[in-house]
Design a protein around this motif. Structure first.
Motif, mmCIF file in Angstrom:
data_model
loop_
_atom_site.group_PDB
_atom_site.id
_atom_site.type_symbol
_atom_site.label_atom_id
_atom_site.label_comp_id
_atom_site.label_asym_id
_atom_site.label_seq_id
_atom_site.Cartn_x
_atom_site.Cartn_y
_atom_site.Cartn_z
ATOM 1 N N GLY A 10 0.819 -1.207 0.000
ATOM 2 C CA GLY A 10 0.000 0.000 0.000
ATOM 3 C C GLY A 10 0.846 1.247 0.000
ATOM 4 O O GLY A 10 1.817 1.357 0.753
ATOM 5 N N THR A 11 0.425 2.195 -0.856
ATOM 6 C CA THR A 11 1.179 3.446 -1.017
ATOM 7 C C THR A 11 0.370 4.649 -0.558
ATOM 8 O O THR A 11 0.764 5.792 -0.788
ATOM 9 N N ILE A 13 -1.760 6.912 2.525
ATOM 10 C CA ILE A 13 -1.231 7.572 3.731
ATOM 11 C C ILE A 13 -0.846 6.546 4.794
ATOM 12 O O ILE A 13 0.137 6.729 5.521
ATOM 13 N N VAL A 14 -1.599 5.435 4.862
ATOM 14 C CA VAL A 14 -1.283 4.418 5.878
ATOM 15 C C VAL A 14 0.036 3.716 5.538
ATOM 16 O O VAL A 14 0.938 3.615 6.382
ATOM 17 N N SER A 33 3.182 -1.872 -4.531
ATOM 18 C CA SER A 33 2.172 -1.147 -5.298
ATOM 19 C C SER A 33 1.840 -1.990 -6.527
ATOM 20 O O SER A 33 2.499 -2.984 -6.796
ATOM 21 N N ARG A 34 0.804 -1.571 -7.297
ATOM 22 C CA ARG A 34 0.539 -2.282 -8.549
ATOM 23 C C ARG A 34 1.618 -1.995 -9.581
ATOM 24 O O ARG A 34 1.801 -2.762 -10.510
ATOM 25 N N THR A 73 -3.858 -1.678 1.946
ATOM 26 C CA THR A 73 -4.495 -1.337 0.671
ATOM 27 C C THR A 73 -5.961 -0.996 0.907
ATOM 28 O O THR A 73 -6.541 -1.347 1.946
ATOM 29 N N SER A 74 -6.549 -0.363 -0.070
ATOM 30 C CA SER A 74 -7.978 -0.049 -0.042
ATOM 31 C C SER A 74 -8.763 -1.333 0.256
ATOM 32 O O SER A 74 -8.534 -2.362 -0.389
ATOM 33 N N GLY A 75 -9.686 -1.271 1.216
ATOM 34 C CA GLY A 75 -10.411 -2.482 1.592
ATOM 35 C C GLY A 75 -11.127 -3.123 0.417
ATOM 36 O O GLY A 75 -11.170 -4.352 0.292
ATOM 37 N N ALA A 99 -6.698 -2.837 6.922
ATOM 38 C CA ALA A 99 -7.671 -2.263 5.972
ATOM 39 C C ALA A 99 -9.084 -2.259 6.531
ATOM 40 O O ALA A 99 -9.440 -3.051 7.410
ATOM 41 N N ASN A 100 -9.893 -1.378 5.988
ATOM 42 C CA ASN A 100 -11.320 -1.319 6.320
ATOM 43 C C ASN A 100 -12.148 -1.487 5.057
ATOM 44 O O ASN A 100 -11.823 -0.869 4.033
ATOM 45 N N VAL A 140 -7.772 3.346 14.097
ATOM 46 C CA VAL A 140 -7.236 4.703 14.337
ATOM 47 C C VAL A 140 -6.652 5.263 13.052
ATOM 48 O O VAL A 140 -6.310 4.519 12.131
ATOM 49 N N ALA A 142 -3.868 7.088 10.573
ATOM 50 C CA ALA A 142 -2.502 6.631 10.312
ATOM 51 C C ALA A 142 -1.486 7.158 11.337
ATOM 52 O O ALA A 142 -0.665 6.396 11.842
HETATM 53 N N1 LIG Z 1 -6.389 6.687 6.098
HETATM 54 C C1 LIG Z 1 -6.319 6.289 7.367
HETATM 55 O O1 LIG Z 1 -5.862 7.021 8.258
HETATM 56 C C2 LIG Z 1 -6.755 4.880 7.712
HETATM 57 C C3 LIG Z 1 -6.896 4.517 9.047
HETATM 58 C C4 LIG Z 1 -7.239 3.207 9.371
HETATM 59 C C5 LIG Z 1 -7.395 2.267 8.365
HETATM 60 N N2 LIG Z 1 -7.277 2.665 7.068
HETATM 61 C C6 LIG Z 1 -7.415 1.654 6.016
HETATM 62 O O2 LIG Z 1 -6.106 1.405 5.523
HETATM 63 C C7 LIG Z 1 -6.156 1.095 4.131
HETATM 64 C C8 LIG Z 1 -5.241 2.050 3.379
HETATM 65 O O3 LIG Z 1 -5.779 3.347 3.457
HETATM 66 P P1 LIG Z 1 -5.073 4.578 2.721
HETATM 67 O O4 LIG Z 1 -5.941 5.750 2.964
HETATM 68 O O5 LIG Z 1 -3.633 4.626 3.108
HETATM 69 O O6 LIG Z 1 -5.037 4.172 1.184
HETATM 70 P P2 LIG Z 1 -6.163 3.755 0.127
HETATM 71 O O7 LIG Z 1 -6.307 4.868 -0.833
HETATM 72 O O8 LIG Z 1 -7.382 3.258 0.813
HETATM 73 O O9 LIG Z 1 -5.452 2.502 -0.594
HETATM 74 C C9 LIG Z 1 -4.346 2.712 -1.386
HETATM 75 C C10 LIG Z 1 -3.749 1.403 -1.818
HETATM 76 O O10 LIG Z 1 -4.752 0.535 -2.357
HETATM 77 C C11 LIG Z 1 -4.261 0.005 -3.598
HETATM 78 N N3 LIG Z 1 -5.350 -0.249 -4.536
HETATM 79 C C12 LIG Z 1 -6.368 0.587 -4.870
HETATM 80 N N4 LIG Z 1 -7.143 0.009 -5.809
HETATM 81 C C13 LIG Z 1 -6.570 -1.186 -6.093
HETATM 82 C C14 LIG Z 1 -6.906 -2.244 -6.989
HETATM 83 N N5 LIG Z 1 -7.980 -2.182 -7.795
HETATM 84 N N6 LIG Z 1 -6.136 -3.345 -6.988
HETATM 85 C C15 LIG Z 1 -5.054 -3.439 -6.171
HETATM 86 N N7 LIG Z 1 -4.677 -2.456 -5.314
HETATM 87 C C16 LIG Z 1 -5.438 -1.349 -5.275
HETATM 88 C C17 LIG Z 1 -3.380 1.113 -4.151
HETATM 89 O O11 LIG Z 1 -2.475 0.528 -5.057
HETATM 90 P P3 LIG Z 1 -1.353 1.402 -5.839
HETATM 91 O O12 LIG Z 1 -0.248 1.575 -4.855
HETATM 92 O O13 LIG Z 1 -1.024 0.553 -6.974
HETATM 93 O O14 LIG Z 1 -2.028 2.699 -6.208
HETATM 94 C C18 LIG Z 1 -2.714 1.641 -2.914
HETATM 95 O O15 LIG Z 1 -1.540 0.934 -2.613
HETATM 96 C C19 LIG Z 1 -7.630 1.200 3.733
HETATM 97 O O16 LIG Z 1 -8.202 -0.077 3.755
HETATM 98 C C20 LIG Z 1 -8.229 2.083 4.806
HETATM 99 O O17 LIG Z 1 -9.609 1.844 4.995
HETATM 100 C C21 LIG Z 1 -6.975 3.947 6.711
#
Ligand SMILES: NC(=O)c1ccc[n+]([C@@H]2O[C@H](COP(=O)([O-])OP(=O)(O)OC[C@H]3O[C@@H](n4cnc5c(N)ncnc54)[C@H](OP(=O)(O)O)[C@@H]3O)[C@@H](O)[C@H]2O)c1
Length: 220
Positions: A10-11, A13-14, A33-34, A73-75, A99-100, A140, A142
């Protein structure tokens, strides 16, 4: 805990926040990443430097590198991302699932794409039965994940998973981030509650106008 090879899938913010903290703690981190040319991943690498073995690559590269792997990664895409990471690269490893399963397709606030009798954590465990999935840190934001001490009081982090040793590894990592109150919810079905907390988290974020908060378990 000693220095480890850790794969961060995952790339967002988390991935970047947790990846940076892991590098700071002395771990050799590969961010997946992809796309090997993902500009955000390369910016992250430039920010942490390569002195401690940090690198970026595909999901498969990162999973293969890690003795421990984190799903950030995106849930909605986690299963697809983990399939790209590959069974062979994940086999027998501890996978922390951050992930969520948020569904933004109907606008805000997001709903959950799975709930009540199942969870993303369980879906991942079923899809990858040889992987030791531990659900944690998803409750929580990131920055709080890796700096719980920035909240003025001690708060609680949850873990769930089927493998006791994997949960012990997760707890070691959490303690290295600064977590002191770690509550074990039992098997991976505990992920249901961890994920179903998200609607409350979203409401609290709106009510507090900040993502920098957490809850604390208080027992009699
Ligand atoms: N944001 C927060 O503070 C927070 C807190 C708690 C939990 N979370 C959870 O943590 C996870 C990451 O959150 P985030 O906000 O950092 O990022 P995000 O935007 O939810 O996920 C980004 C990642 O998902 C990958 N991705 C997106 N679509 C894809 C697909 N079709 N196939 C394969 N990979 C795909 C992206 O790949 P690429 O690298 O190739 O673009 C990227 O690495 C999520 O599940 C979120 O719900 C987030």
């Amino acid at each position: 805990m000693g220095s480890m090879n850790i794969g961060v899938l995952g790339t967002g913010i988390v991935g970047r926040t947790v990846g940076s903290r892991l590098v700071e703690l002395g771990h050799a981190v590969a961010m997946g990443s992809r796309d090997t040319d993902n500009p955000v991943a390369h910016e992250w690498l430039a920010s942490v430097g390569t002195a401690r073995g940090a690198r970026v690559g595909t999901f498969a590269d990162a999973a293969g590198h890690g003795a421990l792997v984190l799903n950030a990664t995106s849930g909605a895409a986690s299963i697809a991302a983990l399939k790209l990471a590959g069974d062979r690269n994940l086999h027998g490893k501890v996978l922390l699932d951050l992930a969520n399963p948020l569904d933004f397709s109907h606008g805000m606030p997001p709903s959950l794409s799975v709930a009540n009798t199942d969870s993303l954590g369980e879906q991942i465990q079923r899809s990858f039965p040889d992987v030791k999935v531990v659900k944690t840190l998803n409750t929580v934001t990131a920055d709080v994940m890796v700096h719980p001490e920035r909240l003025p009081e001690e708060t609680t982090m949850f873990v769930s998973g089927n493998d006791a040793e994997a949960k012990a590894t997760a707890a070691d990592l959490l303690r290295s981030f600064g977590w002191r109150s770690i509550v074990d919810l039992g098997g991976i079905e505990g992920a249901r509650g961890q994920e179903m907390y998200l609607p409350l988290w979203v409401s609290l974020m709106g009510a507090q106008s900040t993502p920098n908060f957490n809850v604390r378990l208080v027992r009699a």
